[in-house]
Design an enzyme around this catalytic site. Structure first.
Site, mmCIF file in Angstrom:
data_model
loop_
_atom_site.group_PDB
_atom_site.id
_atom_site.type_symbol
_atom_site.label_atom_id
_atom_site.label_comp_id
_atom_site.label_asym_id
_atom_site.label_seq_id
_atom_site.Cartn_x
_atom_site.Cartn_y
_atom_site.Cartn_z
ATOM 1 N N VAL A 192 0.809 -1.225 0.000
ATOM 2 C CA VAL A 192 0.000 0.000 0.000
ATOM 3 C C VAL A 192 0.837 1.266 0.000
ATOM 4 C CG1 VAL A 192 -2.003 -1.099 1.065
ATOM 5 C CG2 VAL A 192 -0.261 -0.019 2.526
ATOM 6 N N SER A 205 -7.730 3.544 15.266
ATOM 7 C CA SER A 205 -7.643 2.686 16.450
ATOM 8 C C SER A 205 -7.987 3.543 17.653
ATOM 9 C CB SER A 205 -6.229 2.127 16.608
ATOM 10 O OG SER A 205 -6.039 1.548 17.893
ATOM 11 N N TYR A 227 2.544 3.822 16.782
ATOM 12 C CA TYR A 227 1.229 3.331 16.371
ATOM 13 C C TYR A 227 0.150 4.390 16.608
ATOM 14 C CZ TYR A 227 -2.737 0.112 15.975
ATOM 15 O OH TYR A 227 -3.901 -0.508 15.608
ATOM 16 N N LYS A 250 -2.184 6.258 13.780
ATOM 17 C CA LYS A 250 -3.638 6.120 13.788
ATOM 18 C C LYS A 250 -4.323 7.450 14.097
ATOM 19 C CE LYS A 250 -3.929 1.770 12.736
ATOM 20 N NZ LYS A 250 -4.537 1.326 11.458
ATOM 21 N N THR A 289 -7.520 -10.442 16.224
ATOM 22 C CA THR A 289 -6.940 -10.575 14.888
ATOM 23 C C THR A 289 -5.601 -11.301 15.003
ATOM 24 O OG1 THR A 289 -5.697 -8.493 15.016
ATOM 25 C CG2 THR A 289 -7.991 -8.364 14.255
#
Length: 252
Positions: free
Chosen positions: A57, A145, A158, A162, A193
């Site tokens: 991506v 998130s 992270y 996000k 997940t």
């Protein structure tokens, strides 16, 4: 917006949130192009209505190829769901020294830049389609998130990535409003997940116990159902929806 006889792109479509979403959209009649890294696609199960497409991506050429494939499916490309992402953790300053700058860049590159790369190229193609009877051409669902708001210890990279996805939502929706394209974002909490695959049952039970209600981990199908609702609910636009059972993450 109706999905039947339209094309949809789902990134991270070989597993987790993306795989559940790809299955759900295909069951609704969409021709789904599940974009993921080639090594992830190798292990992905065959699903009726889902075509796997290898692409990074963050790579503009590979993404353009994937978009061209989806927009050449003889049905209008209407939907993009961005689920691709990574979540390594490291403290800003840890026992081994300061946070690795390359790791920080990598997380932001995949989670934020990759999301925007997909959005900009897919919506350009969506914008060339004929609108439906209500003037709609399509919808984008991005994935943030709860870490965007409640980032924990070790989540500097992270949470920053996000948080960028969450902040992207409104300006992107405004940018694309004249084209008839909506932009929404889902901010999941703790979802079961592959990222949690290495966590033992005791820790998993503890994570579930912290959720006010229902006291369980989120499931990929929970995300897929919400993504479907967003796609089909024409008045949802420019907003981030938390999908977390009222969870607010503690520092660690």
């Amino acid at each position: 917006m109706l999905l039947n006889d339209t094309a949809a792109i789902v990134t991270g479509g070989a597993s987790g949130l993306g795989a559940a979403t790809a299955r759900t959209l295909a069951a609704r009649g969409a021709r789904v192009f599940a974009v993921d890294l080639p090594k992830a696609i190798d292990d992905a199960p065959a699903v009726d209505g889902v075509t796997y497409t290898g692409a990074d991506v963050t790579d503009a050429e590979q993404v353009q190829d994937a978009v061209d494939r989806a927009s050449g499916a003889n049905v209008p490309l209407r939907t993009l769901v961005n689920c691709a992402g990574i979540g390594p953790s490291a403290r800003t300053v840890g026992r081994k020294g300061p946070h690795d700058l390359g790791l920080f860049r990598k997380v932001v590159e995949v989670n934020l830049v990759g999301t925007f790369n997909m959005l900009r190229l897919a919506t350009e193609a969506i914008g060339r389609t004929e609108p439906d009877q209500d003037g709609q051409r399509g919808v984008v669902v991005n994935t943030a998130s709860v870490a965007a708001y409640d980032g924990q210890i070790g989540q500097a990279a992270y949470a920053a990535s996000k948080g960028g996805v969450a902040s992207l939502t409104l300006p992107a929706a405004r940018d694309l409003s004249s084209t008839g394209i909506r932009v929404m974002t889902i901010a999941p909490g703790i979802v079961d997940t592959p990222m949690l695959a290495t966590v033992n049952e005791e820790i998993r039970a503890g994570l579930a116990e912290n959720v006010p209600f229902p006291k369980r981990l989120g499931q990929p199908d929970d995300y897929a159902k919400l993504a479907l609702n967003i796609i089909e609910h024409d008045y949802l636009n420019g907003e981030v929806i938390r999908l977390d059972g009222a969870l607010r993450m503690p520092p660690k």
